[in-house]
Write a protein that holds these residues in place. Structure first.
Motif, PDB file in Angstrom:
ATOM      1  N   LEU A  66       0.824  -1.215   0.000  1.00 32.48           N
ATOM      2  CA  LEU A  66       0.000   0.000   0.000  1.00 32.48           C
ATOM      3  C   LEU A  66       0.854   1.259   0.000  1.00 32.48           C
ATOM      4  N   ALA A  67       2.056   1.163   0.546  1.00 34.23           N
ATOM      5  CA  ALA A  67       2.940   2.334   0.613  1.00 34.23           C
ATOM      6  C   ALA A  67       3.703   2.565  -0.682  1.00 34.23           C
ATOM      7  N   SER A  68       3.644   1.626  -1.597  1.00 36.84           N
ATOM      8  CA  SER A  68       4.390   1.743  -2.846  1.00 36.84           C
ATOM      9  C   SER A  68       3.668   2.656  -3.833  1.00 36.84           C
ATOM     10  N   ASP A  69       4.425   3.583  -4.431  1.00 34.87           N
ATOM     11  CA  ASP A  69       3.845   4.460  -5.463  1.00 34.87           C
ATOM     12  C   ASP A  69       3.441   3.666  -6.708  1.00 34.87           C
ATOM     13  N   ALA A  70       4.028   2.483  -6.889  1.00 33.73           N
ATOM     14  CA  ALA A  70       3.739   1.666  -8.072  1.00 33.73           C
ATOM     15  C   ALA A  70       2.511   0.780  -7.881  1.00 33.73           C
ATOM     16  N   MET A  71       1.934   0.791  -6.674  1.00 43.55           N
ATOM     17  CA  MET A  71       0.783  -0.074  -6.404  1.00 43.55           C
ATOM     18  C   MET A  71      -0.398   0.291  -7.290  1.00 43.55           C
ATOM     19  N   ARG A  72      -1.063  -0.749  -7.803  1.00 40.44           N
ATOM     20  CA  ARG A  72      -2.324  -0.583  -8.519  1.00 40.44           C
ATOM     21  C   ARG A  72      -3.286  -1.664  -8.020  1.00 40.44           C
ATOM     22  N   GLY A  73      -4.575  -1.311  -7.949  1.00 40.39           N
ATOM     23  CA  GLY A  73      -5.520  -2.263  -7.395  1.00 40.39           C
ATOM     24  C   GLY A  73      -6.835  -2.320  -8.137  1.00 40.39           C
ATOM     25  N   PHE A  74      -7.471  -3.493  -8.067  1.00 43.05           N
ATOM     26  CA  PHE A  74      -8.840  -3.659  -8.535  1.00 43.05           C
ATOM     27  C   PHE A  74      -9.772  -3.200  -7.408  1.00 43.05           C
ATOM     28  N   ALA A  75     -10.815  -2.456  -7.752  1.00 40.84           N
ATOM     29  CA  ALA A  75     -11.836  -2.038  -6.790  1.00 40.84           C
ATOM     30  C   ALA A  75     -13.081  -2.873  -7.050  1.00 40.84           C
ATOM     31  N   ILE A  76     -13.518  -3.628  -6.034  1.00 44.94           N
ATOM     32  CA  ILE A  76     -14.614  -4.581  -6.225  1.00 44.94           C
ATOM     33  C   ILE A  76     -15.630  -4.439  -5.106  1.00 44.94           C
ATOM     34  N   ALA A  77     -16.901  -4.435  -5.480  1.00 48.72           N
ATOM     35  CA  ALA A  77     -17.996  -4.362  -4.509  1.00 48.72           C
ATOM     36  C   ALA A  77     -19.167  -5.187  -5.018  1.00 48.72           C
ATOM     37  N   GLY A  78     -19.665  -6.100  -4.173  1.00 50.25           N
ATOM     38  CA  GLY A  78     -20.859  -6.855  -4.530  1.00 50.25           C
ATOM     39  C   GLY A  78     -20.758  -7.625  -5.825  1.00 50.25           C
ATOM     40  N   GLY A  79     -19.581  -8.205  -6.102  1.00 45.88           N
ATOM     41  CA  GLY A  79     -19.423  -8.979  -7.329  1.00 45.88           C
ATOM     42  C   GLY A  79     -19.270  -8.141  -8.580  1.00 45.88           C
ATOM     43  N   ARG A  80     -19.003  -6.857  -8.416  1.00 42.51           N
ATOM     44  CA  ARG A  80     -18.806  -5.974  -9.566  1.00 42.51           C
ATOM     45  C   ARG A  80     -17.491  -5.216  -9.424  1.00 42.51           C
TER      46      ARG A  80
END
Length: 318
Positions: free
Chosen positions: A40-54
């Protein structure tokens, strides 16, 4: 060469299905408990945002972006305590699966919440990124349903970047689950035809391979024979494995096989299927064509393992 004697194909069949091709370096066996915080502290971090199966997809010109940087994730009210470190991209950039709490109705017009099945059918993201999404969706679904210990009822805590959960009360450890499902194309080699059925929940006119969950104490081959017999009344002799497909609805592995029919008289289990019938090569090929061009009867879409089981049978002989 007959498909039951063919030792392999030039291209690995599993590489052609949707949700395959994930190239992340997972490092799941060698993780410290602070690896999520470091990611989480890495500037290179990228993430999928997921809610309720979407998944939350961000419009980008004529396409969509599935990965979000830290500032973009913050706008979705992320639950970072239950985020999961998926692994690392080729550039060593951390990749996360992040559960978010923002109501999809409150998203800006540039962001859409889209279910995983629609993402693949519509081709909104593809390639290795679709494989990463399958990993993210499956792990978050597992984590969400294992917040409490099945041994003592205590609240579990994520460990190893979310790749396992542990009960601090009794020490019980929980690991991600994958539910195996057999999906099979049964071939009548004497009459050069394949067995397809349609379930009540299928789109109108769609016929597909028969399928069912692998049960405890059962081999893949036994499951193929049992499920085919239960749903269609057809007995199966030889069984040959062909390919697998990750299926993040919610955390399934589809195990694709060919079965050799030892009988031909269909007796449909109406509790499972609306219809089941034999399709000769011309009819099966027409189903694949209509899936693309439209028609009254159709097959599963090209990314589905059932589509490839049918297509590979047509391509490589009976």
């Amino acid at each position: 060469m007959p498909i039951f004697d063919n030792p392999g194909f030039a291209q690995e069949p599993s590489s052609k299905v949707a949700f395959a091709g994930n190239r992340l370096d997972r490092r799941s066996e060698h993780r410290d408990d602070d690896c999520l915080a470091e990611a989480l502290a890495s500037d290179a971090m990228r993430g999928f945002a997921i809610a309720g199966g979407r998944a939350f997809l961000r419009a980008n010109g004529s396409g969509f972006e599935a990965l979000h940087h830290a500032e973009q994730l913050a706008a979705f009210d992320p639950d970072l305590d239950n985020a999961i470190l998926l692994g690392f991209a080729e550039t060593d950039a951390p990749r996360l699966a992040v559960p978010v709490r923002l109501d999809p109705e409150d998203l800006p017009q540039t962001v859409k919440a889209i279910d995983h099945r629609s993402i693949y059918i519509q081709g909104l993201i593809s390639g290795s990124l679709l494989g990463e999404l399958a990993q993210a969706a499956s792990l978050l679904a597992w984590s969400r349903t294992h917040r409490y210990c099945g041994r003592c009822g205590g609240e579990t805590q994520p460990r190893a970047g979310g790749y396992r959960r542990e009960c601090p009360s009794c020490g019980h450890m929980l690991f991600p689950r994958t539910d195996p499902v057999v999906i099979m194309l049964t071939i009548d080699t004497q009459n050069d035809r394949c067995l397809l059925g349609r379930s009540p929940h299928f789109p109108p006119g769609m016929y597909s391979c028969l399928a069912g969950f692998l049960e405890p104490g059962e081999t893949v081959e036994e499951a193929v024979r049992r499920e085919t017999r239960e749903e269609s009344g057809i007995h199966v002799a030889r069984v040959r494995y062909h390919a697998t497909q990750p299926w993040p609805m919610p955390h399934t592995l589809m195990i694709g096989c060919y079965g050799e029919a030892a009988s031909t008289q269909i007796v449909v289990d109406r509790r499972e299927l609306e219809d089941c019938r034999w399709f000769n090569r011309r009819e099966a090929a027409a189903l694949l064509t209509r899936q693309i061009e439209g028609g009254d009867m159709t097959s599963p879409p090209p990314g589905a393992i059932a589509h490839h089981l049918i297509r590979d049978w047509l391509s490589h002989g009976a």
